[in-house]
Design an enzyme around this catalytic site. Structure first.
Site, PDB file in Angstrom:
ATOM      1  N   THR A  81     -69.069 -57.723  41.180  1.00  0.00           N
ATOM      2  CA  THR A  81     -69.334 -57.153  40.012  1.00  0.00           C
ATOM      3  C   THR A  81     -70.954 -57.181  39.483  1.00  0.00           C
ATOM      4  O   THR A  81     -72.385 -56.946  39.405  1.00  0.00           O
ATOM      5  CB  THR A  81     -68.837 -57.097  38.284  1.00  0.00           C
ATOM      6  OG1 THR A  81     -67.543 -56.897  38.703  1.00  0.00           O
ATOM      7  CG2 THR A  81     -69.097 -56.314  37.591  1.00  0.00           C
ATOM      8  N   HIS A 138     -63.565 -52.319  33.842  1.00  0.00           N
ATOM      9  CA  HIS A 138     -62.601 -52.771  34.832  1.00  0.00           C
ATOM     10  C   HIS A 138     -61.380 -52.325  34.714  1.00  0.00           C
ATOM     11  O   HIS A 138     -60.496 -51.900  35.840  1.00  0.00           O
ATOM     12  CB  HIS A 138     -62.039 -54.377  35.381  1.00  0.00           C
ATOM     13  CG  HIS A 138     -63.430 -55.235  35.145  1.00  0.00           C
ATOM     14  ND1 HIS A 138     -63.793 -54.868  36.062  1.00  0.00           N
ATOM     15  CD2 HIS A 138     -63.621 -56.187  34.710  1.00  0.00           C
ATOM     16  CE1 HIS A 138     -64.486 -56.372  36.986  1.00  0.00           C
ATOM     17  NE2 HIS A 138     -64.657 -56.708  34.916  1.00  0.00           N
ATOM     18  N   SER A 166     -61.392 -66.522  44.414  1.00  0.00           N
ATOM     19  CA  SER A 166     -62.393 -66.400  43.092  1.00  0.00           C
ATOM     20  C   SER A 166     -61.434 -66.476  41.500  1.00  0.00           C
ATOM     21  O   SER A 166     -62.002 -66.735  40.310  1.00  0.00           O
ATOM     22  CB  SER A 166     -62.838 -65.093  43.515  1.00  0.00           C
ATOM     23  OG  SER A 166     -64.171 -64.873  42.096  1.00  0.00           O
TER      24      SER A 166
HETATM   25  P1  A3P Z   1     -66.709 -65.913  44.441  1.00  0.00           P
HETATM   26  O1  A3P Z   1     -66.110 -66.956  43.715  1.00  0.00           O
HETATM   27  O2  A3P Z   1     -65.696 -66.187  45.590  1.00  0.00           O
HETATM   28  O3  A3P Z   1     -67.980 -67.444  44.690  1.00  0.00           O
HETATM   29  P2  A3P Z   1     -67.892 -60.858  39.723  1.00  0.00           P
HETATM   30  O4  A3P Z   1     -69.324 -60.470  39.445  1.00  0.00           O
HETATM   31  O5  A3P Z   1     -67.503 -59.729  39.512  1.00  0.00           O
HETATM   32  O6  A3P Z   1     -66.668 -60.958  38.662  1.00  0.00           O
HETATM   33  O7  A3P Z   1     -67.985 -61.378  41.521  1.00  0.00           O
HETATM   34  C1  A3P Z   1     -67.799 -62.917  41.314  1.00  0.00           C
HETATM   35  C2  A3P Z   1     -68.333 -63.109  42.596  1.00  0.00           C
HETATM   36  O8  A3P Z   1     -68.146 -62.550  43.322  1.00  0.00           O
HETATM   37  C3  A3P Z   1     -68.146 -64.460  42.832  1.00  0.00           C
HETATM   38  O9  A3P Z   1     -66.670 -64.185  44.197  1.00  0.00           O
HETATM   39  C4  A3P Z   1     -69.394 -65.420  43.198  1.00  0.00           C
HETATM   40  O10 A3P Z   1     -69.821 -66.192  43.940  1.00  0.00           O
HETATM   41  C5  A3P Z   1     -69.790 -63.406  44.043  1.00  0.00           C
HETATM   42  N1  A3P Z   1     -71.469 -63.106  43.372  1.00  0.00           N
HETATM   43  C6  A3P Z   1     -72.246 -63.586  42.459  1.00  0.00           C
HETATM   44  N2  A3P Z   1     -72.848 -62.770  42.624  1.00  0.00           N
HETATM   45  C7  A3P Z   1     -73.112 -62.478  44.378  1.00  0.00           C
HETATM   46  C8  A3P Z   1     -74.492 -62.102  45.275  1.00  0.00           C
HETATM   47  N3  A3P Z   1     -75.489 -62.433  44.667  1.00  0.00           N
HETATM   48  N4  A3P Z   1     -74.173 -61.824  46.161  1.00  0.00           N
HETATM   49  C9  A3P Z   1     -72.992 -62.329  46.759  1.00  0.00           C
HETATM   50  N5  A3P Z   1     -71.695 -62.939  46.305  1.00  0.00           N
HETATM   51  C10 A3P Z   1     -71.630 -62.836  44.986  1.00  0.00           C
END
Ligand code: A3P
Length: 332
Positions: A81, A138, A166
């Site tokens: 997200t 969500h 995650s």
């Molecule tokens: P991990 O915990 O596997 O590292 P959300 O934003 O939906 O809460 O999801 C968080 C997940 O997206 C985390 O995964 C986070 O590290 C990853 N994430 C956040 N920013 C990102 C980016 N710019 N590129 C790739 N993954 C990213």
């Protein structure tokens, strides 16, 4: 005109009182299960919601008036997200900011979107935002008010095994200190039962998948893994989906590459604005900003799940997605 009544007006608002009454009744009667960071989750129309989020959903149905230009980012928790917020914001506003002095250098991706599920709790007015208004949610597609289906949605999903890991890390961060830490075995069992905030995971994903097949011009369905592999292709897709395709001139200037670089995990996670302080989600919860950036890779589940656990999740997903046409790289 305000989308929601003011907090003051709501006190006399009969509808708001009805919502509170209905909420109280639902909490007393719906099936419940222990949650990941709240004591209980309640099964409302097939989805597990915490009490406050359930109330937000009722408020949304009564009060939210979408504008035709609104853009919604929908996702299951921990599916990318934060990344998509940055990508959508910078793609839509690429004419407004220069990449050497960009809004996202000192504003977090989350600050560029209203989080619909919590901003509406108790009451929010969205009138001061820019056009198009950007919202994230969500909630499963089937839990949203039907009037929202005329707006554009970007949906992002991710391999459920990476989502689980995650989410397990994240929930342990936001879990109240008076609750014991959630073990991976507990989280795994809950996930496989379909019990997690906004879950079952597969039902939430399928709700958008089916809607995207029915309304392809309204719902752009993306996978975290495809964005990782070909981020530039996805930026072009986003721009075209929003009706602002990347021009040849922009291609020549390297705009797409700039957007991808700006929104990369390496760049965003190292910006001061994303490292220090807390992200406020309505009145519901404050979350440490750095908690949204952990590893940002595909396949970290391999460091946590046994072969047996992997097989069990893959089996559930294969069965649930059978015949839908949706495939995950679950066998990787
Ligand atoms: P991990 O915990 O596997 O590292 P959300 O934003 O939906 O809460 O999801 C968080 C997940 O997206 C985390 O995964 C986070 O590290 C990853 N994430 C956040 N920013 C990102 C980016 N710019 N590129 C790739 N993954 C990213």
């Amino acid at each position: 005109m305000s989308s929601f009544p003011s907090a003051q007006a709501s006190e006399e608002d009969a509808e708001y009182k009805n919502i509170s009454e209905k909420h109280r009744h639902l909490i007393e009667t719906l099936p419940k299960h222990n949650g990941w960071w709240t004591p209980y989750l309640y099964n409302y129309n097939g989805f597990w919601l915490s009490p406050n989020i359930l109330k937000s959903n009722l408020i949304l149905h009564s009060y939210f008036k979408p504008h035709p230009t609104d853009i919604f980012l929908a996702s299951f928790m921990k599916s990318g997200t934060t990344w998509l917020k940055a990508l959508i914001f910078s793609t839509l506003n690429r004419h407004r900011y220069s990449f050497s002095n960009h809004h996202l250098h000192n504003h977090s991706p989350h600050s560029t979107f209203f989080m619909l599920d919590v901003e509406s709790y108790p009451i929010t007015d969205f009138t001061n935002s820019l056009t198009p208004r950007l919202f994230s949610t969500h909630f499963a597609h089937t839990l949203l008010p039907p009037c929202m289906s005329s707006c554009k949605f970007v949906y992002v999903c991710r391999d459920p095994k990476d989502v689980l890991i995650s989410m397990w890390h994240f929930m342990n961060k936001i879990r109240p200190k008076d609750l014991p830490p959630l073990s991976l075995d507990e989280a795994f069992e809950l996930f496989c039962l379909g019990v997690s905030d906004y879950g079952p995971f597969w039902e939430q994903v399928l709700s958008y998948w089916r809607a995207s097949l029915e309304y392809p011009d309204k719902i752009l369905f993306l996978k975290y893994e495809e964005i990782k592999k070909e981020p530039e292709v996805v930026v072009r897709k986003l721009a075209a989906f929003f009706g602002k395709p990347i021009s040849e001139e922009e291609e020549e200037k390297g705009e797409v590459k700039e957007i991808v670089k700006l929104c990369s995990f390496e760049n965003l996670s190292n910006l001061e604005v994303n490292k220090e302080g807390f992200e406020k989600f309505g009145t519901l919860v404050d979350i440490e900003k750095r908690g949204f950036f952990r590893k940002g890779v595909i396949g970290d589940w391999k460091n946590y799940l046994s072969e047996e656990m992997k097989e069990r999740i893959d089996g559930i997903i294969d069965e649930k997605f059978k015949g839908s046409g949706l495939v995950f790289a679950t066998k990787v």
